[in-house]
Design an enzyme around this catalytic site. Structure first.
Site, PDB file in Angstrom:
ATOM      1  N   ASP A   7      31.092  38.089  37.225  1.00  0.00           N
ATOM      2  CA  ASP A   7      30.028  38.152  38.221  1.00  0.00           C
ATOM      3  C   ASP A   7      30.188  39.322  39.174  1.00  0.00           C
ATOM      4  OD1 ASP A   7      32.367  37.112  39.621  1.00  0.00           O
ATOM      5  OD2 ASP A   7      31.006  36.658  41.271  1.00  0.00           O
ATOM      6  N   GLU A  45      41.683  33.466  30.584  1.00  0.00           N
ATOM      7  CA  GLU A  45      41.148  34.237  31.715  1.00  0.00           C
ATOM      8  C   GLU A  45      40.090  35.222  31.210  1.00  0.00           C
ATOM      9  OE1 GLU A  45      40.572  34.697  34.616  1.00  0.00           O
ATOM     10  OE2 GLU A  45      42.259  34.701  35.981  1.00  0.00           O
ATOM     11  N   ASP A  46      39.087  35.485  32.040  1.00  0.00           N
ATOM     12  CA  ASP A  46      38.096  36.487  31.658  1.00  0.00           C
ATOM     13  C   ASP A  46      38.624  37.905  31.847  1.00  0.00           C
ATOM     14  OD1 ASP A  46      38.093  35.962  34.406  1.00  0.00           O
ATOM     15  OD2 ASP A  46      36.040  36.650  34.674  1.00  0.00           O
ATOM     16  N   ILE A  47      39.343  38.133  32.958  1.00  0.00           N
ATOM     17  CA  ILE A  47      39.769  39.515  33.230  1.00  0.00           C
ATOM     18  C   ILE A  47      41.062  39.536  34.037  1.00  0.00           C
ATOM     19  CG2 ILE A  47      38.325  39.719  35.318  1.00  0.00           C
ATOM     20  CD1 ILE A  47      37.793  42.686  34.432  1.00  0.00           C
ATOM     21  N   VAL A  48      41.906  40.523  33.719  1.00  0.00           N
ATOM     22  CA  VAL A  48      43.064  40.829  34.556  1.00  0.00           C
ATOM     23  C   VAL A  48      42.825  42.207  35.140  1.00  0.00           C
ATOM     24  CG1 VAL A  48      45.541  41.278  34.628  1.00  0.00           C
ATOM     25  CG2 VAL A  48      44.666  39.350  33.309  1.00  0.00           C
ATOM     26  N   ASP A  49      42.808  42.228  36.466  1.00  0.00           N
ATOM     27  CA  ASP A  49      42.495  43.440  37.208  1.00  0.00           C
ATOM     28  C   ASP A  49      43.781  43.867  37.942  1.00  0.00           C
ATOM     29  OD1 ASP A  49      41.411  45.130  39.292  1.00  0.00           O
ATOM     30  OD2 ASP A  49      39.457  44.273  38.924  1.00  0.00           O
ATOM     31  N   SER A  50      43.976  43.445  39.189  1.00  0.00           N
ATOM     32  CA  SER A  50      45.236  43.725  39.888  1.00  0.00           C
ATOM     33  C   SER A  50      46.405  42.971  39.235  1.00  0.00           C
ATOM     34  CB  SER A  50      45.133  43.309  41.360  1.00  0.00           C
ATOM     35  OG  SER A  50      45.045  41.903  41.470  1.00  0.00           O
ATOM     36  N   GLY A  51      46.098  41.841  38.623  1.00  0.00           N
ATOM     37  CA  GLY A  51      47.142  41.000  38.024  1.00  0.00           C
ATOM     38  C   GLY A  51      47.592  39.863  38.934  1.00  0.00           C
ATOM     39  N   LYS A 104      35.764  30.652  38.085  1.00  0.00           N
ATOM     40  CA  LYS A 104      34.633  30.375  37.208  1.00  0.00           C
ATOM     41  C   LYS A 104      34.554  31.346  36.034  1.00  0.00           C
ATOM     42  CE  LYS A 104      31.624  29.292  41.178  1.00  0.00           C
ATOM     43  NZ  LYS A 104      30.346  29.697  41.834  1.00  0.00           N
TER      44      LYS A 104
END
Ligand code: PRP
Length: 190
Positions: A167, A107-113, A51
């Site tokens: 979120d 995408e909103d965010i890349v964290d771990s990938g 989402k």
């Protein structure tokens, strides 16, 4: 737009990391870049990852000056906790056959990938003409797997961010800015 930020408890917010005007300017720049790069393409397929990307996707697409279609895919790796399991699940697939299409993942965010890595691998097996990624936020410190980001909005530090689609436990997504959540909120369930 009215300032509706107070409908969430401001006690939960540590600080505003990126305000609405800064987001708007950057999204505008990104849309101009994407439009220029795909100027010769007949039709671009923009794939939003639900989402989290829904607001960024809507703002970005409305600024594109090239012909494009939109579709969505839903993936999940976090559940309600604060750490990724590394196991990405597809909750909803695309409705469109992307074979031969130029595809832009939003995408909103890349964290771990893990999520973007999964998506790039999955969509590339469908033989698109090209496959690129457009990501609003990246936390380089958290990367577990290297992924290619073709268009990036902002690099941010390793703090829990909410708002503008992002979120915590499905809350705060419609804050108009990107804010750092107070640690006590996500530590309750970590
Ligand atoms: C979030 C976000 C990315 C993913 C990034 O999705 O929207 O898709 O995590 O994290 P990663 O780089 O560590 O894989 P989430 O699973 O929380 O679902 P949501 O988009 O529905 O909030």
């Amino acid at each position: 737009m009215p300032d509706l930020a107070d409908r969430f408890s401001s006690d939960d917010i540590e600080r505003v990391l990126i305000d609405a005007a800064t987001i708007e300017r950057r999204v505008d720049e990104m849309a101009r870049q994407v439009s220029a790069d795909f100027a010769g393409v007949d039709q671009l397929m923009v794939v939003g990852v639900l989402k989290g990307a829904f607001i960024f996707m809507a703002d970005l697409c409305r600024r594109l000056t090239i012909r494009h279609h939109v579709d969505f895919i839903a993936l999940s790796s976090y559940g309600r906790g604060a750490t990724t399991s590394g196991v990405v699940r597809m909750m909803m697939d695309l409705k469109t056959n992307i074979e031969g299409s130029h595809v832009l993942i939003v995408e909103d965010i890349v964290d771990s990938g893990y999520t973007l890595d999964y998506l790039l691998r999955n969509l590339s097996t469908r033989n698109p003409a090209s496959l690129r990624s457009c990501v609003l936020l990246s936390k380089p410190e958290r990367r577990q797997v290297e992924v290619r980001i073709d268009y990036l909005g902002f690099e941010i530090p390793d703090v829990w961010v909410v708002g503008y689609g992002l979120d915590y436990a499905d809350t705060y997504r419609t804050l108009p800015y990107i804010a750092e959540l107070k640690a006590r909120i996500y530590q309750q369930r970590a």
